[in-house]
Design a protein around this motif. Structure first.
Motif, PDB file in Angstrom:
ATOM      1  N   ARG A 122       0.818  -1.213   0.000  1.00 45.65           N
ATOM      2  CA  ARG A 122       0.000   0.000   0.000  1.00 45.65           C
ATOM      3  C   ARG A 122       0.851   1.261   0.000  1.00 45.65           C
ATOM      4  O   ARG A 122       0.577   2.224  -0.742  1.00 45.65           O
ATOM      5  CB  ARG A 122      -0.918  -0.003   1.218  1.00 45.65           C
ATOM      6  N   SER A 123       1.915   1.286   0.822  1.00 48.57           N
ATOM      7  CA  SER A 123       2.728   2.498   0.954  1.00 48.57           C
ATOM      8  C   SER A 123       3.478   2.837  -0.332  1.00 48.57           C
ATOM      9  O   SER A 123       3.357   3.966  -0.830  1.00 48.57           O
ATOM     10  CB  SER A 123       3.701   2.335   2.122  1.00 48.57           C
ATOM     11  N   PRO A 124       4.261   1.925  -0.941  1.00 49.71           N
ATOM     12  CA  PRO A 124       4.941   2.302  -2.190  1.00 49.71           C
ATOM     13  C   PRO A 124       3.971   2.579  -3.332  1.00 49.71           C
ATOM     14  O   PRO A 124       4.231   3.463  -4.164  1.00 49.71           O
ATOM     15  CB  PRO A 124       5.832   1.089  -2.495  1.00 49.71           C
ATOM     16  N   MET A 125       2.860   1.852  -3.380  1.00 53.24           N
ATOM     17  CA  MET A 125       1.882   2.127  -4.431  1.00 53.24           C
ATOM     18  C   MET A 125       1.276   3.512  -4.261  1.00 53.24           C
ATOM     19  O   MET A 125       1.001   4.216  -5.250  1.00 53.24           O
ATOM     20  CB  MET A 125       0.792   1.055  -4.401  1.00 53.24           C
ATOM     21  N   ALA A 126       1.064   3.916  -3.020  1.00 48.31           N
ATOM     22  CA  ALA A 126       0.531   5.259  -2.771  1.00 48.31           C
ATOM     23  C   ALA A 126       1.541   6.315  -3.201  1.00 48.31           C
ATOM     24  O   ALA A 126       1.169   7.358  -3.774  1.00 48.31           O
ATOM     25  CB  ALA A 126       0.183   5.406  -1.290  1.00 48.31           C
ATOM     26  N   ARG A 127       2.847   6.109  -2.951  1.00 44.55           N
ATOM     27  CA  ARG A 127       3.863   7.062  -3.366  1.00 44.55           C
ATOM     28  C   ARG A 127       3.950   7.149  -4.884  1.00 44.55           C
ATOM     29  O   ARG A 127       4.117   8.237  -5.449  1.00 44.55           O
ATOM     30  CB  ARG A 127       5.218   6.669  -2.772  1.00 44.55           C
ATOM     31  N   ILE A 128       3.831   5.980  -5.535  1.00 42.51           N
ATOM     32  CA  ILE A 128       3.862   5.993  -7.000  1.00 42.51           C
ATOM     33  C   ILE A 128       2.641   6.736  -7.552  1.00 42.51           C
ATOM     34  O   ILE A 128       2.747   7.543  -8.492  1.00 42.51           O
ATOM     35  CB  ILE A 128       3.914   4.553  -7.539  1.00 42.51           C
ATOM     36  N   GLN A 129       1.482   6.477  -6.981  1.00 44.02           N
ATOM     37  CA  GLN A 129       0.272   7.145  -7.434  1.00 44.02           C
ATOM     38  C   GLN A 129       0.362   8.657  -7.213  1.00 44.02           C
ATOM     39  O   GLN A 129      -0.019   9.456  -8.087  1.00 44.02           O
ATOM     40  CB  GLN A 129      -0.941   6.571  -6.687  1.00 44.02           C
ATOM     41  N   PHE A 130       0.886   9.055  -6.068  1.00 45.06           N
ATOM     42  CA  PHE A 130       1.034  10.485  -5.775  1.00 45.06           C
ATOM     43  C   PHE A 130       1.999  11.133  -6.765  1.00 45.06           C
ATOM     44  O   PHE A 130       1.757  12.244  -7.278  1.00 45.06           O
ATOM     45  CB  PHE A 130       1.530  10.668  -4.338  1.00 45.06           C
ATOM     46  N   ALA A 131       3.113  10.468  -7.040  1.00 44.74           N
ATOM     47  CA  ALA A 131       4.088  11.014  -7.978  1.00 44.74           C
ATOM     48  C   ALA A 131       3.510  11.144  -9.377  1.00 44.74           C
ATOM     49  O   ALA A 131       3.759  12.124 -10.097  1.00 44.74           O
ATOM     50  CB  ALA A 131       5.346  10.147  -7.994  1.00 44.74           C
ATOM     51  N   LEU A 132       2.715  10.150  -9.801  1.00 43.46           N
ATOM     52  CA  LEU A 132       2.095  10.220 -11.116  1.00 43.46           C
ATOM     53  C   LEU A 132       1.104  11.373 -11.202  1.00 43.46           C
ATOM     54  O   LEU A 132       1.013  12.069 -12.238  1.00 43.46           O
ATOM     55  CB  LEU A 132       1.394   8.893 -11.425  1.00 43.46           C
ATOM     56  N   ASP A 133       0.369  11.591 -10.122  1.00 43.38           N
ATOM     57  CA  ASP A 133      -0.600  12.685 -10.130  1.00 43.38           C
ATOM     58  C   ASP A 133       0.093  14.052 -10.206  1.00 43.38           C
ATOM     59  O   ASP A 133      -0.430  15.000 -10.826  1.00 43.38           O
ATOM     60  CB  ASP A 133      -1.467  12.618  -8.870  1.00 43.38           C
ATOM     61  N   MET A 134       1.281  14.159  -9.572  1.00 44.82           N
ATOM     62  CA  MET A 134       1.985  15.434  -9.527  1.00 44.82           C
ATOM     63  C   MET A 134       2.909  15.627 -10.719  1.00 44.82           C
ATOM     64  O   MET A 134       3.366  16.754 -10.970  1.00 44.82           O
ATOM     65  CB  MET A 134       2.810  15.512  -8.237  1.00 44.82           C
ATOM     66  N   LEU A 135       3.208  14.570 -11.449  1.00 43.78           N
ATOM     67  CA  LEU A 135       4.235  14.638 -12.481  1.00 43.78           C
ATOM     68  C   LEU A 135       3.856  15.568 -13.631  1.00 43.78           C
ATOM     69  O   LEU A 135       4.691  16.312 -14.158  1.00 43.78           O
ATOM     70  CB  LEU A 135       4.529  13.226 -13.003  1.00 43.78           C
ATOM     71  N   GLU A 136       2.609  15.540 -14.030  1.00 38.86           N
ATOM     72  CA  GLU A 136       2.192  16.283 -15.221  1.00 38.86           C
ATOM     73  C   GLU A 136       2.324  17.803 -15.033  1.00 38.86           C
ATOM     74  O   GLU A 136       2.719  18.521 -15.956  1.00 38.86           O
ATOM     75  CB  GLU A 136       0.746  15.914 -15.571  1.00 38.86           C
ATOM     76  N   ASP A 137       1.999  18.279 -13.856  1.00 38.33           N
ATOM     77  CA  ASP A 137       2.009  19.727 -13.613  1.00 38.33           C
ATOM     78  C   ASP A 137       3.290  20.205 -12.931  1.00 38.33           C
ATOM     79  O   ASP A 137       3.421  21.403 -12.637  1.00 38.33           O
ATOM     80  CB  ASP A 137       0.814  20.121 -12.740  1.00 38.33           C
ATOM     81  N   ALA A 138       4.223  19.333 -12.646  1.00 42.04           N
ATOM     82  CA  ALA A 138       5.429  19.710 -11.912  1.00 42.04           C
ATOM     83  C   ALA A 138       6.469  20.313 -12.843  1.00 42.04           C
ATOM     84  O   ALA A 138       6.485  20.064 -14.060  1.00 42.04           O
ATOM     85  CB  ALA A 138       6.011  18.506 -11.193  1.00 42.04           C
ATOM     86  N   GLU A 139       7.358  21.112 -12.277  1.00 41.53           N
ATOM     87  CA  GLU A 139       8.469  21.686 -13.030  1.00 41.53           C
ATOM     88  C   GLU A 139       9.525  20.602 -13.258  1.00 41.53           C
ATOM     89  O   GLU A 139       9.450  19.502 -12.721  1.00 41.53           O
ATOM     90  CB  GLU A 139       9.052  22.863 -12.253  1.00 41.53           C
ATOM     91  N   LEU A 140      10.526  20.947 -14.057  1.00 41.16           N
ATOM     92  CA  LEU A 140      11.522  19.956 -14.446  1.00 41.16           C
ATOM     93  C   LEU A 140      12.268  19.378 -13.246  1.00 41.16           C
ATOM     94  O   LEU A 140      12.484  18.166 -13.144  1.00 41.16           O
ATOM     95  CB  LEU A 140      12.520  20.601 -15.422  1.00 41.16           C
ATOM     96  N   GLU A 141      12.687  20.247 -12.334  1.00 46.42           N
ATOM     97  CA  GLU A 141      13.415  19.753 -11.161  1.00 46.42           C
ATOM     98  C   GLU A 141      12.506  18.876 -10.300  1.00 46.42           C
ATOM     99  O   GLU A 141      12.934  17.831  -9.803  1.00 46.42           O
ATOM    100  CB  GLU A 141      13.930  20.935 -10.340  1.00 46.42           C
ATOM    101  N   ALA A 142      11.247  19.307 -10.162  1.00 46.26           N
ATOM    102  CA  ALA A 142      10.299  18.514  -9.382  1.00 46.26           C
ATOM    103  C   ALA A 142       9.996  17.188 -10.067  1.00 46.26           C
ATOM    104  O   ALA A 142       9.809  16.150  -9.419  1.00 46.26           O
ATOM    105  CB  ALA A 142       9.017  19.304  -9.149  1.00 46.26           C
ATOM    106  N   GLN A 143       9.938  17.227 -11.411  1.00 46.81           N
ATOM    107  CA  GLN A 143       9.690  15.979 -12.140  1.00 46.81           C
ATOM    108  C   GLN A 143      10.819  14.968 -11.904  1.00 46.81           C
ATOM    109  O   GLN A 143      10.580  13.779 -11.747  1.00 46.81           O
ATOM    110  CB  GLN A 143       9.557  16.276 -13.636  1.00 46.81           C
ATOM    111  N   ALA A 144      12.041  15.452 -11.906  1.00 48.15           N
ATOM    112  CA  ALA A 144      13.172  14.547 -11.646  1.00 48.15           C
ATOM    113  C   ALA A 144      13.076  13.939 -10.259  1.00 48.15           C
ATOM    114  O   ALA A 144      13.336  12.736 -10.054  1.00 48.15           O
ATOM    115  CB  ALA A 144      14.489  15.308 -11.812  1.00 48.15           C
ATOM    116  N   GLU A 145      12.685  14.752  -9.288  1.00 46.99           N
ATOM    117  CA  GLU A 145      12.539  14.233  -7.921  1.00 46.99           C
ATOM    118  C   GLU A 145      11.399  13.234  -7.828  1.00 46.99           C
ATOM    119  O   GLU A 145      11.507  12.206  -7.152  1.00 46.99           O
ATOM    120  CB  GLU A 145      12.307  15.410  -6.976  1.00 46.99           C
TER     121      GLU A 145
END
Length: 435
Positions: free
Chosen positions: A225-248
């Motif tokens: 549950r925990s890593p899947m939640a982190r992956i889901q959160f990152a995917l949700d934020m990836l599209e609107d994030a800046e380049l440095e944030a996308q790398a993180e």
């Protein structure tokens, strides 16, 4: 051959048919031949007896009737009587035969099994009926019953042999697939007892396996549950994030995927240890070298922790890879919770080799010492999976110890460091056993 109701019915049908065929053959041929032979023997006996009596009368021509009756028991204990010829009027054939006799002559009547001696004044001495006992006459009387017993007895013996062979085959099949020692059982009751014990043990193992799978499934679901939640959160934020944030965010997803991959590998390894398919590759191992290898593997993760190894350089016969994995897991667990140092020692206790791994950490409460060997168990719920590992390290070490006919437990410290002290015990062989 399997003994069941159909076989019994088939056996009964065959036995009825065999009885009918054998009865017809016996009655048409053998039975009448034996009866005829018995009658011929009986007639020879009567004629011989009659000849002896007639020869006696020739020597004693003037013997009186009373003296004759007294002398006849010499020829056998048969009923004797003196009758008038008129008393046989209801048997014309016998009257005719007796009327032709002269005084002192003897007549044998096989039908009535009697001997008649003609006397003067139409008096007749009757001897009989004469009972004659012989093996042939006894066999003729009991022939049908004896043959019936023989035929049906052979049929019963054939059935018992078939049942015995079926039982031996069943016992061999059971002995081939069951660990219970059914082959050496002396009676069906012993076999049933051992089979019942095996089934009860199998049921208990199945129940334990189902409970283990259920708990493991719940633990896996929680750990995913925990890593899947982190992956889901990152995917949700990836599209609107800046380049440095996308790398993180990509790095976060990569780390989560690596964690999932590590978790799956550990889970498959643990499942393989528990399903009973692991075969030990036993060899003689230097315990000190094995401990040093485990410390070298773990020390890079915890550079601030000092590891001390003490004890004689003893050898143990075990699976090198499995025992190394168990020691690495325990030493890594000790390094994770130690403050400054971790002490490792070993000794021989009877037929077992014991490894002690002690740290100067916070320790483990006595009431919770057995729980830590269950999969995905963490005593501190505040710790994340990143700091607590996959949650399978000690469970894997415990399974490896059980495969080596040993165990692992938490005991009071032997070096007085104040933290937890793990004791890994494995069976120690004098020589390398055959696997």
């Amino acid at each position: 051959m399997q003994i069941n109701g159909k076989l019994i019915v088939a056996w009964l049908g065959i036995m009825i048919l065999v009885n009918l065929v054998s009865a017809r053959w016996l009655m048409e041929d053998a039975y009448f031949e034996i009866q005829e032979a018995s009658l011929e023997q009986y007639e020879r006996y009567l004629n011989q007896l009659a000849d002896d009596i007639e020869a006696y009368l020739h020597t004693e021509q003037n013997i009186a009737d009373t003296a004759l009756l007294q002398s006849l028991p010499v020829y056998g204990d048969h009923p004797t009587d003196i009758l008038s010829l008129r008393q046989f009027e209801d048997d014309p054939f016998l009257i005719e035969q007796l009327s032709e006799l002269q005084s002192g002559q003897v007549f044998v009547d096989a039908q009535t099994a009697s001997i008649y001696i003609m006397r003067s004044d139409n008096q007749v001495v009757m001897i009989g009926p004469i009972i004659y006992q012989s093996v042939l006459s006894w066999f003729a009387d009991w022939f049908v019953w004896l043959m019936a017993c023989l035929v049906n007895g052979l049929g019963v013996v054939a059935l018992l042999v078939a049942m015995y062979r079926a039982q031996l085959k069943l016992r061999a099949q059971l002995a081939a697939v069951l660990p219970a020692d059914i082959e050496k059982a002396q009676s069906p009751q012993d076999q049933l007892t051992e089979l019942y014990g095996y089934l009860a043990s199998s049921e208990q193992q199945s129940t334990e396996q189902l409970n283990l799978q259920r708990d493991l499934l719940h633990g896996v679901a929680h750990e995913f549950r925990s890593p899947m939640a982190r992956i889901q959160f990152a995917l949700d934020m990836l599209e609107d994030a800046e380049l440095e944030a996308q790398a993180e965010l990509k790095s976060t997803m990569q780390n989560a995927l690596l964690g999932l991959d590590e978790l799956v590998k550990e889970l498959l390894y643990y499942a393989k240890l528990k399903d009973g398919s692991t075969i030990l590759q036993l060899q003689s191992i230097s315990c000190r070298e094995l401990l040093q290898d485990a410390v070298d593997k773990v020390s890079s993760f915890y550079p601030k922790i000092k590891y001390n190894i003490s004890g004689d350089d003893l050898n143990v016969v075990a699976d090198h890879n499995l025992l190394r994995r168990a020691l690495i897991n325990i030493v890594r667990n000790a390094g994770r919770f130690a403050q400054t140092q971790c002490h490792i020692s070993l000794c021989v206790d009877g037929g077992y080799m014991q490894f002690y791994i002690e740290d100067d950490g916070i320790g483990i409460p006595p009431g919770k010492r057995s729980r830590i060997f269950e999969p995905f168990t963490r005593l501190d719920p505040s710790r994340s999976r990143d700091s607590g590992g996959c949650g399978l390290g000690l469970a894997i070490a415990n399974s490896i110890a059980q495969l080596h006919e040993g165990n692992i437990c938490v005991i009071d410290g032997v070096h007085e460091l104040g933290g937890a002290c793990f004791c890994l015990k494995v069976k120690r062989y004098a020589d390398k056993p055959s696997v």
